[in-house]
Write a protein that holds these residues in place. Structure first.
Motif, PDB file in Angstrom:
ATOM      1  N   PRO A 168       0.816  -1.224   0.000  1.00 18.45           N
ATOM      2  CA  PRO A 168       0.000   0.000   0.000  1.00 18.45           C
ATOM      3  C   PRO A 168       0.847   1.271   0.000  1.00 18.45           C
ATOM      4  CG  PRO A 168      -0.932  -1.605   1.505  1.00 18.45           C
ATOM      5  CD  PRO A 168       0.395  -2.147   1.081  1.00 18.45           C
ATOM      6  N   ALA A 169       1.959   1.260   0.745  1.00 24.24           N
ATOM      7  CA  ALA A 169       2.830   2.435   0.771  1.00 24.24           C
ATOM      8  C   ALA A 169       3.470   2.665  -0.594  1.00 24.24           C
ATOM      9  CB  ALA A 169       3.913   2.266   1.840  1.00 24.24           C
ATOM     10  N   ALA A 170       3.891   1.585  -1.234  1.00 19.21           N
ATOM     11  CA  ALA A 170       4.492   1.703  -2.573  1.00 19.21           C
ATOM     12  C   ALA A 170       3.476   2.216  -3.578  1.00 19.21           C
ATOM     13  CB  ALA A 170       5.044   0.352  -3.014  1.00 19.21           C
ATOM     14  N   GLU A 171       2.231   1.785  -3.453  1.00 23.40           N
ATOM     15  CA  GLU A 171       1.184   2.270  -4.347  1.00 23.40           C
ATOM     16  C   GLU A 171       0.890   3.738  -4.098  1.00 23.40           C
ATOM     17  OE1 GLU A 171      -1.920  -0.498  -3.489  1.00 23.40           O
ATOM     18  OE2 GLU A 171      -1.355  -1.859  -5.120  1.00 23.40           O
ATOM     19  N   ARG A 172       0.885   4.127  -2.825  1.00 24.95           N
ATOM     20  CA  ARG A 172       0.587   5.522  -2.479  1.00 24.95           C
ATOM     21  C   ARG A 172       1.601   6.475  -3.107  1.00 24.95           C
ATOM     22  NH1 ARG A 172      -1.894   8.273   2.027  1.00 24.95           N
ATOM     23  NH2 ARG A 172      -0.900  10.277   2.430  1.00 24.95           N
ATOM     24  N   HIS A 179       3.482   5.733  -5.742  1.00 25.95           N
ATOM     25  CA  HIS A 179       3.656   5.386  -7.154  1.00 25.95           C
ATOM     26  C   HIS A 179       5.008   4.720  -7.436  1.00 25.95           C
ATOM     27  CE1 HIS A 179      -0.011   7.585  -8.044  1.00 25.95           C
ATOM     28  NE2 HIS A 179       0.449   8.568  -7.293  1.00 25.95           N
ATOM     29  N   LEU A 180       5.383   3.799  -6.569  1.00 26.51           N
ATOM     30  CA  LEU A 180       6.637   3.069  -6.726  1.00 26.51           C
ATOM     31  C   LEU A 180       6.443   1.674  -7.324  1.00 26.51           C
ATOM     32  CD1 LEU A 180       8.326   3.961  -3.305  1.00 26.51           C
ATOM     33  CD2 LEU A 180       8.773   4.980  -5.550  1.00 26.51           C
ATOM     34  N   MET A 181       5.186   1.252  -7.504  1.00 24.64           N
ATOM     35  CA  MET A 181       4.940  -0.112  -7.957  1.00 24.64           C
ATOM     36  C   MET A 181       5.529  -0.416  -9.344  1.00 24.64           C
ATOM     37  SD  MET A 181       3.816  -1.908  -5.585  1.00 24.64           S
ATOM     38  CE  MET A 181       3.689  -3.336  -6.649  1.00 24.64           C
ATOM     39  N   LEU A 236       1.300  -8.339 -11.278  1.00 27.35           N
ATOM     40  CA  LEU A 236       1.551  -6.990 -11.775  1.00 27.35           C
ATOM     41  C   LEU A 236       0.584  -6.008 -11.140  1.00 27.35           C
ATOM     42  CD1 LEU A 236       2.074  -7.540 -15.620  1.00 27.35           C
ATOM     43  CD2 LEU A 236       3.808  -7.360 -13.828  1.00 27.35           C
ATOM     44  N   SER A 237       1.068  -4.801 -10.888  1.00 24.04           N
ATOM     45  CA  SER A 237       0.250  -3.738 -10.315  1.00 24.04           C
ATOM     46  C   SER A 237      -0.538  -3.019 -11.402  1.00 24.04           C
ATOM     47  CB  SER A 237       1.150  -2.741  -9.588  1.00 24.04           C
ATOM     48  OG  SER A 237       0.472  -1.542  -9.319  1.00 24.04           O
ATOM     49  N   GLY A 238      -1.690  -2.481 -11.022  1.00 25.72           N
ATOM     50  CA  GLY A 238      -2.468  -1.661 -11.936  1.00 25.72           C
ATOM     51  C   GLY A 238      -1.692  -0.429 -12.371  1.00 25.72           C
ATOM     52  N   GLN A 239      -0.817   0.080 -11.505  1.00 31.70           N
ATOM     53  CA  GLN A 239      -0.010   1.244 -11.868  1.00 31.70           C
ATOM     54  C   GLN A 239       0.930   0.929 -13.024  1.00 31.70           C
ATOM     55  OE1 GLN A 239       2.002   2.762  -8.403  1.00 31.70           O
ATOM     56  NE2 GLN A 239       0.095   3.340  -7.375  1.00 31.70           N
ATOM     57  N   SER A 240       1.427  -0.302 -13.059  1.00 33.48           N
ATOM     58  CA  SER A 240       2.325  -0.693 -14.151  1.00 33.48           C
ATOM     59  C   SER A 240       1.578  -0.735 -15.475  1.00 33.48           C
ATOM     60  CB  SER A 240       2.955  -2.054 -13.856  1.00 33.48           C
ATOM     61  OG  SER A 240       3.790  -1.978 -12.712  1.00 33.48           O
ATOM     62  N   LEU A 241       0.311  -1.135 -15.441  1.00 34.24           N
ATOM     63  CA  LEU A 241      -0.486  -1.160 -16.667  1.00 34.24           C
ATOM     64  C   LEU A 241      -0.652   0.238 -17.248  1.00 34.24           C
ATOM     65  CD1 LEU A 241      -3.333  -3.672 -15.723  1.00 34.24           C
ATOM     66  CD2 LEU A 241      -1.268  -4.121 -17.061  1.00 34.24           C
ATOM     67  N   CYS A 242      -0.621   1.258 -16.390  1.00 33.98           N
ATOM     68  CA  CYS A 242      -0.799   2.649 -16.826  1.00 33.98           C
ATOM     69  C   CYS A 242       0.521   3.296 -17.232  1.00 33.98           C
ATOM     70  CB  CYS A 242      -1.451   3.471 -15.709  1.00 33.98           C
ATOM     71  SG  CYS A 242      -3.127   2.961 -15.329  1.00 33.98           S
ATOM     72  N   ARG A 265      19.281  -3.356  -9.136  1.00 34.40           N
ATOM     73  CA  ARG A 265      19.218  -2.562 -10.355  1.00 34.40           C
ATOM     74  C   ARG A 265      18.085  -1.571 -10.256  1.00 34.40           C
ATOM     75  NH1 ARG A 265      18.514  -5.363 -16.320  1.00 34.40           N
ATOM     76  NH2 ARG A 265      18.071  -3.485 -17.532  1.00 34.40           N
ATOM     77  N   SER A 266      18.308  -0.375 -10.718  1.00 37.29           N
ATOM     78  CA  SER A 266      17.243   0.643 -10.740  1.00 37.29           C
ATOM     79  C   SER A 266      16.826   0.857 -12.180  1.00 37.29           C
ATOM     80  CB  SER A 266      17.745   1.959 -10.136  1.00 37.29           C
ATOM     81  OG  SER A 266      18.862   2.438 -10.859  1.00 37.29           O
ATOM     82  N   TYR A 267      15.586   1.303 -12.359  1.00 37.26           N
ATOM     83  CA  TYR A 267      15.053   1.453 -13.700  1.00 37.26           C
ATOM     84  C   TYR A 267      14.500   2.866 -13.873  1.00 37.26           C
ATOM     85  CZ  TYR A 267      15.302  -3.573 -13.345  1.00 37.26           C
ATOM     86  OH  TYR A 267      15.753  -4.852 -13.157  1.00 37.26           O
ATOM     87  N   PRO A 268      14.766   3.478 -15.015  1.00 37.60           N
ATOM     88  CA  PRO A 268      14.199   4.800 -15.277  1.00 37.60           C
ATOM     89  C   PRO A 268      12.698   4.713 -15.466  1.00 37.60           C
ATOM     90  CG  PRO A 268      15.233   3.941 -17.252  1.00 37.60           C
ATOM     91  CD  PRO A 268      15.551   2.972 -16.142  1.00 37.60           C
ATOM     92  N   ARG A 269      12.001   5.754 -15.057  1.00 39.93           N
ATOM     93  CA  ARG A 269      10.544   5.796 -15.257  1.00 39.93           C
ATOM     94  C   ARG A 269      10.232   6.105 -16.719  1.00 39.93           C
ATOM     95  NH1 ARG A 269       7.019   5.687 -11.353  1.00 39.93           N
ATOM     96  NH2 ARG A 269       7.709   5.649  -9.212  1.00 39.93           N
TER      97      ARG A 269
END
Length: 207
Positions: free
Chosen positions: A2-6, A8-10, A41-47, A203-207
């Protein structure tokens, strides 16, 4: 989560999980490759406009068979992002990746949207499965979801299967697969697949 979703880290977390999972599969003993790896997968990733390209690139770089991957998307996330979810599923399904609609039955318009989502599995929401022996309504819902899934040509998976009694009731209804403590408890990847022992990449990933 929930914190990650809040914050937008998902999408970043999902990228890490996919990259790590694909690399673990790549490092696996080739003689032990007859099982499917399911990744939520998170809904945020779909967006995320770049997420589909990321998945395709990771799949190509890993060299693993797409048929070994199954992405799980919750029903609520799929319905909330129906156009994006449908496109995401269509493209990757065409490459051989499988999809499961998670927590099915928890939404308000499950059956109406089901025809528009070309998934391979329906995961019957565990809140119905857990009490199906004592609640005739829950049993009827499990039976209905299983029947509709089979009519459409989708295999079904029951969640929260906590004992043999529930497992036997699901067999009677013809549910295809079961998930829960009656089958196995959660365990580290290395214990489930002993042929893989490898440090997960940082590993980190660019948005």
């Amino acid at each position: 989560i929930p914190a990650a979703e809040r914050y937008h880290l998902m999408p970043d977390i999902d990228r890490w999980v996919i990259h790590s999972g694909f690399q673990l599969l790549r490092a696996q003993d080739p003689s032990d490759n007859d099982w499917i790896c399911a990744i939520n997968l998170s809904g945020q990733s779909l967006c995320d406009n770049t997420f589909l390209d990321f998945v395709i690139r990771e799949l190509e770089e890993s060299g693993i068979s797409p048929h070994r991957i199954c992405f799980e998307i919750t029903e609520t996330a799929a319905v909330a992002n129906l156009v994006r979810a449908s496109h995401f599923i269509k493209v990757l399904n065409g490459m051989g990746i499988r999809f499961a609609l998670d927590d099915f039955g928890s939404g308000l318009s499950s059956f109406a949207y089901l025809k528009n989502l070309k998934v391979d599995y329906l995961k019957i929401d565990g809140s119905f499965v857990r009490d199906m022996l004592n609640d005739p309504i829950d049993r009827a819902l499990v039976e209905a979801i299983n029947h509709i899934g089979h009519v459409i040509g989708i295999q079904t998976i029951a969640e929260f299967v906590e004992n043999d009694e529930i497992l036997n009731a699901l067999r009677e209804l013809g549910v295809d697969f079961a998930q829960g403590y009656a089958i196995a408890k959660p365990a580290p990847f290395e214990e489930v697949v002993p042929s893989v022992k490898r440090e997960l990449p940082r590993r980190s990933y660019p948005r």
